[in-house]
Write an enzyme that holds these catalytic residues in place. Structure first.
Site, PDB file in Angstrom:
ATOM      1  N   CYS A   7      -6.125   1.917   5.891  1.00 37.07           N
ATOM      2  CA  CYS A   7      -6.744   0.681   6.368  1.00 37.07           C
ATOM      3  C   CYS A   7      -6.093   0.280   7.697  1.00 37.07           C
ATOM      4  O   CYS A   7      -5.130   0.905   8.158  1.00 37.07           O
ATOM      5  CB  CYS A   7      -6.566  -0.427   5.333  1.00 37.07           C
ATOM      6  SG  CYS A   7      -4.850  -0.992   5.168  1.00 37.07           S
TER       7      CYS A   7
ATOM      8  N   GLU B  40       1.068   3.830   1.829  1.00 33.38           N
ATOM      9  CA  GLU B  40       1.587   4.216   3.141  1.00 33.38           C
ATOM     10  C   GLU B  40       2.778   3.351   3.544  1.00 33.38           C
ATOM     11  O   GLU B  40       3.794   3.843   4.040  1.00 33.38           O
ATOM     12  CB  GLU B  40       0.504   4.082   4.219  1.00 33.38           C
ATOM     13  CG  GLU B  40      -0.732   4.906   3.969  1.00 33.38           C
ATOM     14  CD  GLU B  40      -1.837   4.135   3.255  1.00 33.38           C
ATOM     15  OE1 GLU B  40      -1.569   3.512   2.204  1.00 33.38           O
ATOM     16  OE2 GLU B  40      -2.982   4.176   3.733  1.00 33.38           O
TER      17      GLU B  40
ATOM     18  N   CYS C 158      -2.236  -0.514   7.466  1.00 28.79           N
ATOM     19  CA  CYS C 158      -1.393   0.680   7.364  1.00 28.79           C
ATOM     20  C   CYS C 158      -1.385   1.451   8.683  1.00 28.79           C
ATOM     21  O   CYS C 158      -0.338   1.971   9.094  1.00 28.79           O
ATOM     22  CB  CYS C 158      -1.857   1.554   6.213  1.00 28.79           C
ATOM     23  SG  CYS C 158      -1.582   0.760   4.610  1.00 28.79           S
TER      24      CYS C 158
ATOM     25  N   HIS D 234       0.862  -1.181   0.000  1.00 34.13           N
ATOM     26  CA  HIS D 234       0.000   0.000   0.000  1.00 34.13           C
ATOM     27  C   HIS D 234       0.902   1.235   0.000  1.00 34.13           C
ATOM     28  O   HIS D 234       2.048   1.183   0.469  1.00 34.13           O
ATOM     29  CB  HIS D 234      -0.891   0.030   1.235  1.00 34.13           C
ATOM     30  CG  HIS D 234      -1.943  -1.031   1.236  1.00 34.13           C
ATOM     31  ND1 HIS D 234      -3.054  -0.960   2.059  1.00 34.13           N
ATOM     32  CD2 HIS D 234      -2.072  -2.192   0.557  1.00 34.13           C
ATOM     33  CE1 HIS D 234      -3.819  -2.019   1.856  1.00 34.13           C
ATOM     34  NE2 HIS D 234      -3.231  -2.786   0.958  1.00 34.13           N
TER      35      HIS D 234
END
Length: 171
Positions: free
Chosen positions: A99, A71, A102, A69
């Site tokens: 999410c 992040e 993360c 992801h």
């Protein structure tokens, strides 16, 4: 009665917003890179003392990595730059509410501040589906600000998914 105005406090709030919007624009550039690769357009930058120390965009398909992801990619780059898994002091700017995975990575990195753009109604762990950072069992607290350039982030995501829905099967 005369109302006292704190110009210094007002100026600080304005300069914070200008700073946040500037770094969020850089996160939006990262989102555009993700989109150009066929990834969901989410981008992130990590900033420490006014300097970008990590950049990332979604790379899950490209890297065949479910943890890639934006992040996490940005936090990994920042940690490598600092030569420390604790990314302090730092602020992470991301175009979409993180999410749970993360958010957990941010706690482990001891991130100081999270600034996000659009809310994520399906899987957002900051304020939409849960309030992860308010969990009393956490040994670290992350300060959060949301809604920075939210419309720019949301419109990019809406356009991306609309194009996906209208594309021929297998495209």
């Amino acid at each position: 009665m005369i109302k006292k105005v704190d110009n210094k406090a007002d100026a600080t709030r304005v300069s914070d917003l200008v700073r946040d919007e500037g770094f969020m624009r850089l996160a939006l550039e990262q989102a555009a890179l993700a989109e150009s690769l066929g990834e969901v357009p989410v981008g992130a930058v990590v900033v420490s003392n006014g300097v970008i120390i990590g950049r990332g965009h979604n790379r899950m398909i490209l890297d065949q990595d479910p943890t890639a992801h934006a992040e996490v990619v940005a936090l990994r780059q920042a940690a490598q730059k600092l030569k420390n898994y604790r990314v302090v002091p730092a602020t992470l700017y991301v175009t979409l509410e993180p999410c749970a995975m993360c958010a957990g990575a941010m706690v482990h990195a001891r991130l100081q501040t999270l600034v996000f753009g659009a809310s994520e109604p399906r899987a957002g762990a900051v304020c939409s589906q849960q309030r992860f950072f308010e969990s009393t069992y956490l040994n670290h607290q992350v300060v959060t600000r949301g809604g920075i350039l939210a419309e720019a982030s949301s419109s990019r995501l809406r356009a991306f998914f609309k194009a996906k829905r209208q594309a021929p099967p297998g495209a």
